[in-house]
Design an enzyme around this catalytic site. Structure first.
Site, PDB file in Angstrom:
ATOM      1  N   GLN A   1      14.530  92.294  59.610  1.00 25.25           N
ATOM      2  CA  GLN A   1      13.300  91.753  59.876  1.00 25.25           C
ATOM      3  C   GLN A   1      12.280  92.408  60.736  1.00 25.25           C
ATOM      4  OE1 GLN A   1      12.390  87.230  60.903  1.00 25.25           O
ATOM      5  NE2 GLN A   1      12.458  88.246  63.032  1.00 25.25           N
TER       6      GLN A   1
ATOM      7  N   GLY B   1      11.430  77.701  66.216  1.00 23.05           N
ATOM      8  CA  GLY B   1      11.829  76.559  67.331  1.00 23.05           C
ATOM      9  C   GLY B   1      13.277  76.566  67.617  1.00 23.05           C
TER      10      GLY B   1
ATOM     11  N   GLN C   1      10.683  81.173  53.316  1.00 21.35           N
ATOM     12  CA  GLN C   1      11.964  82.198  53.561  1.00 21.35           C
ATOM     13  C   GLN C   1      13.267  81.487  53.669  1.00 21.35           C
ATOM     14  OE1 GLN C   1      10.237  82.878  57.659  1.00 21.35           O
ATOM     15  NE2 GLN C   1      12.308  83.127  58.457  1.00 21.35           N
TER      16      GLN C   1
ATOM     17  N   GLY D   1      17.652  83.609  74.130  1.00 25.01           N
ATOM     18  CA  GLY D   1      17.112  84.705  73.403  1.00 25.01           C
ATOM     19  C   GLY D   1      15.473  84.706  73.325  1.00 25.01           C
ATOM     20  N   HIS D   2      15.042  83.543  73.088  1.00 19.54           N
ATOM     21  CA  HIS D   2      13.697  83.425  72.846  1.00 19.54           C
ATOM     22  C   HIS D   2      13.127  83.258  74.104  1.00 19.54           C
ATOM     23  CE1 HIS D   2      15.168  80.766  69.265  1.00 19.54           C
ATOM     24  NE2 HIS D   2      14.317  81.761  68.683  1.00 19.54           N
TER      25      HIS D   2
ATOM     26  N   SER E   1      19.822  80.053  66.808  1.00 16.87           N
ATOM     27  CA  SER E   1      19.736  78.676  66.730  1.00 16.87           C
ATOM     28  C   SER E   1      20.855  78.176  66.061  1.00 16.87           C
ATOM     29  CB  SER E   1      18.424  78.478  66.200  1.00 16.87           C
ATOM     30  OG  SER E   1      17.355  78.733  66.928  1.00 16.87           O
TER      31      SER E   1
END
Length: 277
Positions: free
Chosen positions: A152, A29, A59, A34-35, A185
């Site tokens: 990641q 969220g 995480q 970028g998202h 974020s």
């Protein structure tokens, strides 16, 4: 119109009715440009696009920002609607982990113990566990992840290959502000002064990437970071594209993590060693 759902049952029903090639973009969220770029890539390459919104407790470490991590679901759905996303799946903790904290999680292996893994023990086990669950729940044909979280991305690719999950993983280049700051974020936590200091990260990576010798790459980047007192460096590392030892020549990756105030930021760039840029 983008549809918002919260349950696994609704997700299964939507997935069963979805036509053609199915794409997923996984997020926590607080969506930013970028998202949205990930959504655009997904829209171009798939017939049906789902965005997941879930702040994954597995995480986050005990001293990290899980409780204050921004939750902006209404704005997130608006962003997804603007990008013509078909479905937003936003489960709560009990929906994702109906039996409580799972007793079985995924081991991230040796690459999960370096860089972010060394600074955030358990982070990648939690990340891979939720990604695997969401890949299995969505049964996506293709999944899109940003290169800003490069370690990641590398681990997700390795997990999918090793466990033969049967999904295509696509990395999308980091989206930046006009001044070079990588979108995150967590940038909203920065004061104006801290945000200015944070520019040292991307500046250091750019200066390092101009070099063609590994030692000079690190020296150039280190100087930029050292000259900015508002940045506390966690690590600056030069690796090969798979996060192994840096090559003498050929493709490599330069990665940095640092705290600016109380906000931890990461960034990275690709580069070529032994060749002029």
């Amino acid at each position: 119109m983008t549809k918002l759902i919260h349950t696994r049952a609704d997700l299964a029903a939507a997935r069963a009715a979805a036509p053609g090639r199915f794409a997923v973009v996984m997020t926590m969220g607080a969506l930013h440009e970028g998202h949205r770029q990930l959504m655009r890539e997904a829209r171009e390459q798939a017939d049906y696009v789902i965005v997941t919104v879930f702040v994954n407790p597995l995480q986050f470490g005990p001293n990290e920002d899980f409780d204050k991590y921004p939750r902006t679901l209404a704005a997130d759905v608006e962003a997804c609607t603007a990008e013509h996303v078909d479905l937003v799946f936003a489960p709560d903790r009990d929906e994702m982990y109906p039996g409580g904290t799972p007793s079985v999680t995924l081991d991230a292996g040796p690459v999960g113990t370096i860089l972010e893994g060394a600074s955030r023990p358990g982070h990648f086990a939690g990340m891979l566990t939720v990604v695997a669950k969401l890949l299995l729940l969505t049964r996506a044909d293709v999944a899109f992840f940003g290169e800003k979280d490069y370690q990641q991305l590398a681990l997700i690719k390795r997990m999918v290959a090793d466990l033969e999950i049967g999904v295509q993983i696509v990395g999308v280049p980091t989206v930046r502000e006009a001044d070079g700051l990588a979108l995150s974020s967590r940038n909203r936590y920065l004061s104006a002064e801290q945000r200015q200091a944070a520019l040292a990260l991307s500046h250091a990576l750019r200066e390092g990437a101009l070099q063609i010798d590994g030692q000079r790459v690190l020296e150039a980047a280190t100087k930029i970071l050292r000259d900015e007192p508002g940045v506390q460096v966690d690590y600056l590392a030069l690796t090969d594209p798979l996060l192994g030892p840096a090559p003498t020549t050929g493709p490599a990756r330069l990665l940095v993590a640092a705290k600016v105030g109380t906000t931890r930021l990461i960034d990275n760039v690709p580069l070529l060693l032994g060749e002029a840029a």
